[in-house]
Write a protein that holds these residues in place. Structure first.
Motif, PDB file in Angstrom:
ATOM      1  N   ALA A 236       0.830  -1.207   0.000  1.00  0.00           N
ATOM      2  CA  ALA A 236       0.000   0.000   0.000  1.00  0.00           C
ATOM      3  C   ALA A 236       0.863   1.255   0.000  1.00  0.00           C
ATOM      4  O   ALA A 236       0.604   2.215  -0.742  1.00  0.00           O
ATOM      5  CB  ALA A 236      -0.928  -0.009   1.214  1.00  0.00           C
ATOM      6  N   THR A 237       1.902   1.269   0.824  1.00  0.00           N
ATOM      7  CA  THR A 237       2.791   2.431   0.864  1.00  0.00           C
ATOM      8  C   THR A 237       3.566   2.562  -0.441  1.00  0.00           C
ATOM      9  O   THR A 237       3.788   3.673  -0.937  1.00  0.00           O
ATOM     10  CB  THR A 237       3.762   2.326   2.054  1.00  0.00           C
ATOM     11  N   ALA A 239       2.535   1.760  -3.401  1.00  0.00           N
ATOM     12  CA  ALA A 239       1.626   2.331  -4.402  1.00  0.00           C
ATOM     13  C   ALA A 239       1.462   3.834  -4.197  1.00  0.00           C
ATOM     14  O   ALA A 239       1.431   4.602  -5.162  1.00  0.00           O
ATOM     15  CB  ALA A 239       0.268   1.633  -4.322  1.00  0.00           C
ATOM     16  N   ARG A 240       1.387   4.260  -2.940  1.00  0.00           N
ATOM     17  CA  ARG A 240       1.220   5.694  -2.658  1.00  0.00           C
ATOM     18  C   ARG A 240       2.457   6.484  -3.081  1.00  0.00           C
ATOM     19  O   ARG A 240       2.350   7.539  -3.709  1.00  0.00           O
ATOM     20  CB  ARG A 240       0.941   5.891  -1.168  1.00  0.00           C
ATOM     21  N   LEU A 241       3.641   5.965  -2.749  1.00  0.00           N
ATOM     22  CA  LEU A 241       4.869   6.679  -3.102  1.00  0.00           C
ATOM     23  C   LEU A 241       5.094   6.678  -4.610  1.00  0.00           C
ATOM     24  O   LEU A 241       5.523   7.682  -5.189  1.00  0.00           O
ATOM     25  CB  LEU A 241       6.062   6.031  -2.394  1.00  0.00           C
ATOM     26  N   ARG A 242       4.811   5.546  -5.239  1.00  0.00           N
ATOM     27  CA  ARG A 242       5.004   5.448  -6.682  1.00  0.00           C
ATOM     28  C   ARG A 242       4.153   6.481  -7.428  1.00  0.00           C
ATOM     29  O   ARG A 242       4.528   6.957  -8.500  1.00  0.00           O
ATOM     30  CB  ARG A 242       4.658   4.036  -7.155  1.00  0.00           C
ATOM     31  N   GLY A 243       3.002   6.813  -6.862  1.00  0.00           N
ATOM     32  CA  GLY A 243       2.101   7.758  -7.509  1.00  0.00           C
ATOM     33  C   GLY A 243       2.399   9.207  -7.215  1.00  0.00           C
ATOM     34  O   GLY A 243       1.612  10.087  -7.604  1.00  0.00           O
ATOM     35  N   ASN A 244       3.523   9.492  -6.547  1.00  0.00           N
ATOM     36  CA  ASN A 244       3.890  10.884  -6.281  1.00  0.00           C
ATOM     37  C   ASN A 244       3.947  11.667  -7.594  1.00  0.00           C
ATOM     38  O   ASN A 244       4.649  11.271  -8.527  1.00  0.00           O
ATOM     39  CB  ASN A 244       5.253  10.936  -5.580  1.00  0.00           C
TER      40      ASN A 244
END
Length: 686
Positions: A236-237, A239-244
Motif C-alpha cells: 500500500a505504501t 503504491a502511494r509513493l510510486r504515484g507521487n
C-alpha cells in the motif's frame, strides 16, 4: 541507558537537538532513544549530494569504489558488536541480528568482489557487442552505461535496519550515485548507529551518504529526472509513493520491494518419512520464528497435499510449541518480540480477519510465558498456525498478510491446484517447492516463475547448503511481480545497472573506441616495433597492436596435434568422410588453430606478462584446411587496473587482448579475447 536523540545527517552536518517521538525496547517497553524535532533542509541535502557527493564519487572509478566497499565492510566487521547491542532493542535474537548485520556486511563484500571482477577501471561500462551499421565498417554502434548524476533516495522497512540500507547502498555507491537513507522510524536507532559507524570510518567521500530520521517531508517533491527512489515496505505504501506527482512528472525511476503472500508447496510426490517432508516442516517453522515472522519473504501460505494435512499440522505444532520465546538477550531464547507495540496491534488485527475464515491449528498464546524481566510490557506475539480447508473459496487467505509469526495451511489435491492457489497471491517475492522429482520441479517452476521473483527448489541434496526460503542473496535478484512491487534489487550487476544510465553511441570505430575506453575492430591501431608482451601494464596503450609472421598448416600438424591431444575426430583424420562433409576435405582442429596462433604472437622470454587466465568470445569462423596459411593480429583491447599486488608486493593489472586469426585470403577464421595478468614496473626502475 541514557536515551540519545537520533539526529539526521544532512548537507554534511548532524541536525536535530530536541527530542520528539520516544522509541522503545521491543522486549521491555523501556525508552531507548528519541527521534528529533524539526525537519531538515532537504533542498540543501539534495544540492550537497548532487554537487559534493557526485563530484567525490566520480573522482573515483568503479574499481576504486569497489575497493572502498571492501574496506568499509572490513571496518564494519571490526565494529559490528556495537550494532549487535542496538539490534537487541529491535527484538532480534543474536541469530536474527546475524542475518541483518552479517548479511548486510556480507553484501558489501559481495558487491566489492563483483565490482572488482566485472567492472572497468573507469566510469563507462561497455554493454556490447559493437554492431556494424555500415556495409564497409566505417559506421558502428553500441551501448554504454554511465553513472546518473543524481541522488538515490533509499526508503527502508523496520525489519532489517542494517541489511536493508547496505543492500541498497552497495550497488548505488558502486555505480557512483550518492544516497539519502530513510529508515523506518520504529527501528531507526539501529540504522542511525550504522550510519555513524560508516561516517566515522573516514572511507566515504563527502556527500555520498546522508540520513533522515523521521519524516521525509517534501524530499520526494524535490527530485529530478537524474535521481532514483528505492522502497522496501508494504504494498500500500509502495503504491502511494510510486504515484507521487513529481516522480511521475520527472520520470524518476522507482524500485519497490513490497511485502507479499509468499508460498511454500509440499510436492505431491513427497511422502511422510521422506527427508523432504521434515525439511519442509523445518523451513516453515524457521520462517515463522526468524525475526518473529517479520520478513517480507516469510512463508504466509503453506500448500500441502490433502492426505498429509493432519500429519504436517501435527509436526509444525510440535516444533512451534517447543520454541522458547522471550527477551532476546537471554541465550535460551529462540524467538523475540515484534519490533513495536504498533506492530503488535497490526498483527493482532490482521490475524482476527484470517480467523474469520480459518481454523486455528496451533495457538502459542495458550501456552505463552515470555522469558525475561518486564516481558509483559514488550511487543510479544505468540506463533499461530491456521488451516483453511477450502482455500479456493476464501479470498481473505490470499489477500490478508499477517506480518508476524502466523502462517496458514491450505490443502490441495493436484499440483495444478497448488500452483493456482500460489498464484492467487497476485505476485510474490519467493516461493519454495519441496520435491524429490526433477520432472515435478521442471513443470512447477516453469509455471510458477511468472508469479514469483525467486523460487527455491528444496530437496535433500540442496538442503546440505541451502541458505533457505527467506534469504535473498547479492548475486540473485530480490523482488517480485504484482503485489510484490514489480521491482528488482540485488541480482549482482543488475542492481548496479539500475543506478546507471544506458545510452546508445554511434560513430566510427575510432570514435567508439575512444568513448568506450577499449579497442574496437576497425579503429585506428598503434603499430609498434616493440612486442606488446614486453611492455609493463602502465606502459601499454589500448590499441597497441602486433601483426605476426605467417604459418602454413600441414598434414603433419593435424596428425601431431591429434596424437598429442587424443582428438581423432573424423573431420581431421578420415579423408573419405571429410570429402562427403560440407567442408569437402579434412580440416585442422579448431584448438590447433588456437594453439598455433598463440605460437605466432607469444613472446617466449620472461617479461611483464605473468599469466594467461582465460578466453572470452571464442568463435571459429571458417575452417582451416591443409595448405592454408594463417596469420594473427594481437591488439590491446582493454586495461583494468584492479590495484592489486602479488605476494612480493609487485603491482599488476588485467589486460584483455583482441585476437584475429586470418587465412591467406584475409578471411577471419578465428576470433577471441585472451585475458592476461600483466606486471607493473617496479618503483624506481626506469
Amino acid at each position: 541507558m541514557n536515551a540519545p536523540i537520533l539526529q539526521s545527517y544532512l548537507a554534511g552536518h548532524w541536525f536535530g537537538t530536541e527530542p520528539a517521538q520516544p522509541l522503545l525496547d521491543a522486549a521491555s517497553g523501556a525508552v531507548i532513544a528519541h527521534t528529533h524535532a524539526g525537519q531538515g533542509d532537504f533542498e540543501a541535502a539534495l544540492h550537497h549530494a548532487r554537487s559534493s557527493g557526485v563530484r567525490g564519487l566520480l573522482e573515483l572509478d568503479f574499481q576504486q569504489r569497489a575497493a572502498l566497499l571492501k574496506s568499509l565492510a572490513r571496518y564494519l566487521s571490526e565494529h559490528k558488536e556495537r550494532l549487535y547491542e542496538w539490534s537487541l532493542y529491535t527484538g532480534a535474537t543474536r541469530n536474527d541480528g546475524w542475518i541483518d548485520i552479517e548479511g548486510g556486511i556480507g553484501t558489501l563484500f559481495a558487491y566489492a568482489g563483483m565490482g572488482s571482477q566485472e567492472l572497468p577501471a573507469g566510469n563507462v561500462v561497455h554493454e556490447g557487442p559493437v554492431v556494424q551499421l555500415g556495409k564497409q565498417g566505417h559506421f558502428a554502434g553500441s551501448h554504454i552505461l554511465v553513472p546518473r548524476e543524481g541522488v538515490a533516495v533509499h526508503i527502508d522497512a523496520f525489519n532489517f535496519p542494517v541489511w536493508g540500507l547496505l543492500e541498497k547502498f552497495a550497488p548505488s555507491f558502486l555505480a557512483g550515485m550518492p544516497c539519502i537513507a530513510k529508515p523506518a522510524t520504529a527501528t531507526s536507532y539501529l540504522t542511525w548507529a550504522l550510519v555513524r559507524l560508516m561516517l566515522d570510518s573516514g572511507l566515504l567521500p563527502e556527500g555520498c551518504l546522508q540520513l533522515v530520521v523521521g519524516s521525509t517531508g517534501d524530499l520526494l517533491d524535490r527530485l529530478q529526472g537524474q535521481d532514483a527512489v528505492t522502497f522496501t515496505g508494504s504494498a500500500a505504501t509502495a503504491a502511494r509513493l510510486r504515484g507521487n506527482p513529481r516522480l511521475l512528472e520527472r520520470g524518476v525511476p522507482f524500485n519497490a520491494e513490497a511485502d507479499s503472500l509468499n508460498s511454500a508447496i509440499l510436492g505431491p510426490d513427497v511422502e511422510q518419512g521422506d527427508a523432504e517432508f521434515e525439511l519442509f516442516a523445518r523451513e516453515v517453522v524457521r520462517e515463522m520464528r526468524v525475526k518473529a515472522g517479520q520478513k517480507c519473504t516469510a512463508i504466509r501460505r503453506i500448500l500441502v497435499p490433502r492426505r498429509h494435512l493432519q500429519a504436517l499440522a501435527a509436526s509444525l505444532g510440535a516444533k512451534l510449541g517447543a520454541l522458547r520465546i522471550g527477551d532476546p538477550r537471554l541465550p535460551e531464547v529462540q524467538m523475540g518480540p515484534l519490533a513495536s507495540k504498533e506492530q503488535q496491534r497490526d498483527v493482532g488485527e490482521a490475524l482476527a480477519r484470517l480467523r474469520a475464515c480459518c481454523d486455528t491449528v496451533f495457538d502459542g498464546s495458550a501456552q505463552a510465558s515470555w522469558a525475561g524481566v518486564g516481558a509483559e510490557q514488550g511487543a510479544f506475539f505468540a506463533p499461530t498456525l491456521l488451516a483453511c480447508e477450502r482455500p479456493a473459496e476464501m479470498a481473505a487467505v490470499h489477500e490478508v498478510e499477517v506480518f508476524g509469526p502466523v502462517s496458514t495451511l491450505m490443502p490441495y489435491d493436484e499440483l495444478d491446484e497448488a500452483l493456482a492457489l500460489a498464484a492467487r497471491g497476485q505476485g510474490s517475492l519467493v516461493a519454495t517447492l519441496a520435491t524429490r522429482d526433477p520432472q515435478t520441479a521442471a513443470t512447477a517452476v516453469r509455471r510458477a516463475a511468472v508469479h514469483h521473483g525467486r523460487i527455491l527448489v528444496l530437496d535433500e541434496e540442496a538442503a546440505k547448503e541451502s541458505t533457505g526460503h527467506g534469504s535473498p542473496l547479492p548475486s540473485l535478484k530480490h523482488g517480485g511481480p504484482g503485489r510484490a512491487g514489480g521491482g528488482e534489487e540485488l541480482g549482482g550487476m543488475r542492481a548496479v545497472a539500475h543506478y546507471l544510465q544506458r545510452s546508445a553511441v554511434q560513430g566510427s570505430p575510432t570514435m567508439l573506441a575512444a568513448v568506450l575506453g577499449e579497442y574496437v575492430r576497425g579503429a585506428r591501431r598503434i603499430e609498434t616495433e616493440v612486442h606488446p608482451f614486453r611492455r609493463h601494464f602502465e606502459e601499454l596503450r589500448v590499441g597497441e597492436s602486433l601483426l605476426t609472421h605467417r604459418r602454413t598448416v600441414t598434414e603433419a600438424d593435424i596428425v601431431n596435434f591429434g596424437c598429442l591431444s587424443g582428438d581423432h575426430f573424423y573431420m581431421h583424420f578420415d579423408d573419405i568422410a571429410a570429402r562427403q562433409s560440407p567442408f569437402g576435405q579434412r580440416i585442422a582442429h579448431g584448438y590447433f588453430v588456437l594453439s598455433a596462433a598463440a605460437g605466432l604472437f607469444v613472446s617466449p622470454a620472461p617479461g611483464p606478462v605473468l599469466a594467461n587466465y582465460g578466453l572470452d568470445t571464442l568463435r571459429f569462423i571458417k575452417p582451416v584446411r591443409i595448405g592454408d596459411t594463417i596469420q594473427a593480429r594481437l591488439t590491446c583491447k582493454r586495461k583494468t587496473d584492479r590495484r592489486k599486488t602479488d605476494a612480493q608486493g609487485r603491482g599488476q593489472g588485467v589486460v584483455a587482448w583482441d585476437v584475429e586469426v586470418r587465412n591467406q585470403e584475409d578471411e577471419l577464421v578465428a576470433s577471441y579475447d585472451i585475458l592476461t595478468l600483466v606486471a607493473k614496473r617496479e618503483q624506481g626502475v626506469s
